[in-house]
Structures are given as C-alpha cells and as structure tokens.
Write an enzyme that holds these catalytic residues in place. Structure first.
Site, PDB file in Angstrom:
ATOM      1  N   GLN A  99     -64.148 104.685  54.881  1.00 54.93           N
ATOM      2  CA  GLN A  99     -64.309 105.127  53.495  1.00 54.93           C
ATOM      3  C   GLN A  99     -65.399 106.192  53.460  1.00 54.93           C
ATOM      4  OE1 GLN A  99     -66.354 102.916  50.183  1.00 54.93           O
ATOM      5  NE2 GLN A  99     -64.230 102.577  49.559  1.00 54.93           N
ATOM      6  N   TYR A 169     -69.101 107.091  41.766  1.00 57.21           N
ATOM      7  CA  TYR A 169     -69.683 107.842  42.874  1.00 57.21           C
ATOM      8  C   TYR A 169     -69.633 109.333  42.515  1.00 57.21           C
ATOM      9  CZ  TYR A 169     -70.305 103.959  46.119  1.00 57.21           C
ATOM     10  OH  TYR A 169     -70.767 102.825  46.746  1.00 57.21           O
ATOM     11  N   ARG A 346     -61.898  90.210  48.726  1.00 57.48           N
ATOM     12  CA  ARG A 346     -62.482  88.868  48.745  1.00 57.48           C
ATOM     13  C   ARG A 346     -61.598  87.851  49.450  1.00 57.48           C
ATOM     14  NH1 ARG A 346     -63.347  88.952  42.406  1.00 57.48           N
ATOM     15  NH2 ARG A 346     -61.534  90.282  42.723  1.00 57.48           N
TER      16      ARG A 346
END
Length: 390
Positions: A99, A169, A346
C-alpha cells in the site's frame, strides 16, 4: 455464471491463486521503520493460511508522509528488507501488494519531526501543530516520490502496488471539498481536486508498465460533512477508469482524520483507544468533540455493499469489495453481484488460516466478533485480543 472466489484469477498482469485479499491494516511491527522478522511472520501467517494476495500497509513515499515515525519509508535503506519479505511470501504461493501512500493530514508531524502536508492549511489533532498546505513544488516532489517508491517495490519483488486515495490521506484530502480550499489548478472543481490522484496513477503506471499490477484504494463515502460523497467518488472513479492506468479499485470508506469508525463499524473501544494514545490526544478524546470523532455504527456483514453496488453499476473495471466480510456465503454473493475480489482485515487478524478453512469446507463463517479491540493494538503489534474461541 459467477466466478469461483477460490479459483485463480488475473489482476492486471498478475495471476492470483484465488480472489481473496488481505486488506492493508497497519501491522505495528516496524519500530525502527524497517522490515522485521515479526512483520514477515505476520504476512506469512495469512499467506500460508490461503489468501491470494496479502497487502503490506502504509508504505510511505516520503518522511512527512508517515502516520508516525515507526513506519517504513520506501527507499534504498529499506529495499533489502522489503525484498526479503517478498521472497518469503512468494514461497507460499501467495502474491504480495504494497500500500503506497502519503498520509497527508493524517501524519503526525511531531512524531515525524517534519510538518504534515494537506491540500489546505489546517490544525492537526494528532500533533497539535498546523498542517501546511502542499505547494505545487511539494506535489511535483511527492509525485516523483511515488514513482521512486514504485520502482523500488517492483525491484524488491512486489506484485501489486495499491495507491492510497482514501481515508483523508494526502490524495483524499485534495478530493474532499471541506479539506481542499485551494484556488489553484488543484482546487475548486471536482476535476481539479482529482488532478493529483490522476497524476500519481499515470506517473506510477508509466514507471512500472506491466511489471506489477497497479490498484487504488478509494472511498465509497468519507462519512463526514465536507468529505467526498458517494456521488463525487463515482465521478472520480469514472475519471480514473477512463484514464486506463489502474487494474482494479478497492472500495473502502471513512476518514482516519474525521470519522474512522465509518470504516470499521461495530463496537467502539473508547477506553482502550484512549489508553493507547499520547496524552494530548487522550485528553482530547474525553471532550465532546472527541466523543463525536469516535461515532458508533452498527455492524452488519458487507456493510459497504449498497454503496459499492453503485460503483459496480457505473464502472466496468475490476472492483474489490471490502467491509466486514466474514463468511463464505458473503464472498460467493459478491462474485454473483459482479465483484472481482473480496478484501478482509479483521477476519484474518482473528484467523489467519480462515481462507484455507473455507476452501476445505471445515468452516463456513469466520470467528471475528467485530469488537474492534484490535484497534488500540496498532502501535504495539496489531493483534486480536479475544483469546477464547467463539
């Protein structure tokens, strides 16, 4: 006929062994900003557990682009470790994504020792400093840094580069009208606000060609007033598709700066999060503004699906569905609805071997209960803290 989620699939120039993706979630295993054995083991667990692609989170393109100082800045001094990581993952048969991003206003300037940058000047709740407005010279430098980062990661053996265009971001801050008050060619109209995203995607693709797949993480909605709306994101992604530089989009949402729980959903572990934060942030979380920051959203499986369907109907390019995916049934339904990949975070943190268990038919559901108590562990080694089987 819908594709088999567990059969091999193409992602641009790369063939994955199946259509499951370990989404980028900060690992908390790079205390010196270098690849560690612990980071490799973290990704090996899910790679050996069956995913087609695992994603290394938050590989910064520049020092001021880190969320905080214990984060990898891709460059000559980190390339050796990144190569070691790629070689380890490839031995399992999985592929590796990085990423690639610049945290923009989500960066902690005090931790990094250099002021954070954003589309426009603003106060930082993280560092208690002013975030500086990026100049055009900054944007030229940062675009070149994306290119250099892409070059290094391809040389290190990474198969996929995921450009971070969400969560407030840097690129996302330009897209959001409430964070972008510029009067130059990077502000104002949506086309102008999308200029940096398109510029970076084009520059990275021109650098790597077909040596790696290039994807982007985008927002179905930022989840705050002044953020990117679903309608605006549909227009931006249509621009990105028309440009032809990307092999797929991963559909995310929320804002690390303004509304993080929009992404996570489920329980909000306020006390645990506050205890893990620096004192100024801890105190701020006790104020009414702090409580509004950590909103609570009810969890349900594939919670971005309704909004994601609008993107599937509008776009023809490959899409990755993300958002609380735990069950084989949900993955298969995503394939029937026209999505090309499913991304999980998760669920794999709780059970790194979940994909193998689903393939073998030993399980139909994951064990994650979405209590979100993993969130406060991100700076001490991201992990599931639920120890008893569910």
């Amino acid at each position: 006929m819908a594709p088999d989620v567990f059969a091999p699939a193409r992602l641009g120039p790369v063939t994955l062994r199946n259509r499951t993706v370990k989404a980028a979630t900060f690992e908390g295993r790079t205390p010196e900003g270098q690849v560690t054995d612990e980071l490799i083991d973290y990704h090996l667990a899910v790679a050996e557990g069956g995913v087609g692609l695992t994603t290394v989170a938050y590989l910064a393109v520049a020092p001021e682009g880190r969320t905080h100082r214990a984060q990898i800045v891709v460059g000559p001094d980190t390339e050796k470790g990144l190569t070691r990581l790629a070689e380890a993952i490839h031995r399992t048969g999985a592929k590796l994504a990085g990423q690639v991003g610049h945290a923009g206003p989500v960066a902690n300037g005090r931790s990094n020792g250099v002021h954070a940058l954003s589309a426009s000047r603003m106060p930082s709740p993280l560092s208690m400093q002013l975030v500086h407005a990026a100049s055009e010279r900054d944007l030229t430098r940062i675009t070149a840094a994306y290119v250099a980062t892409a070059r290094t990661l391809v040389r290190a053996g990474f198969d996929v580069l995921e450009l971070h265009m969400a969560h407030s971001y840097l690129i996302s801050s330009f897209l959001a009208p409430g964070l972008n008050r510029r009067k130059d060619r990077f502000g104002g109209t949506l086309e102008n606000r999308a200029r940096l995203a398109r510029q970076v995607a084009k520059a990275v693709r021109e650098e790597v060609g077909d040596a790696a797949a290039v994807t982007a993480k985008v927002s179905v909605s930022d989840g705050f007033r002044g953020g990117v709306t679903t309608d605006e994101s549909l227009e931006v992604t249509a621009m990105l598709e028309a440009d032809g530089q990307l092999d797929a989009l991963q559909l995310s949402g929320g804002s690390s700066l303004m509304n993080p729980m929009y992404l996570f959903r489920g329980e909000t572990p306020v006390r645990e999060l506050a205890a893990a934060m620096p004192l100024p942030v801890r105190l701020g979380m006790r104020t009414p503004a702090g409580k509004r920051f950590l909103k609570e959203y009810e969890f349900h499986e594939a919670y971005f699906l309704d909004k994601a369907m609008r993107f599937r109907e509008r776009l023809s390019m490959p899409l990755m569905l993300l958002g609380g995916i735990n069950r084989r049934e949900t993955m298969e339904e995503a394939m029937r609805l026209g999505f090309d990949f499913v991304a999980m975070g998760r669920a794999l943190l709780r059970e790194p071997t979940l994909v193998n268990e689903l393939i073998a038919g030993r399980q139909a559901d994951g064990a994650c209960i979405h209590c979100n108590r993993c969130m406060p562990t991100i700076y001490s080694g991201t992990r599931c803290v639920v120890l008893d089987p569910v």
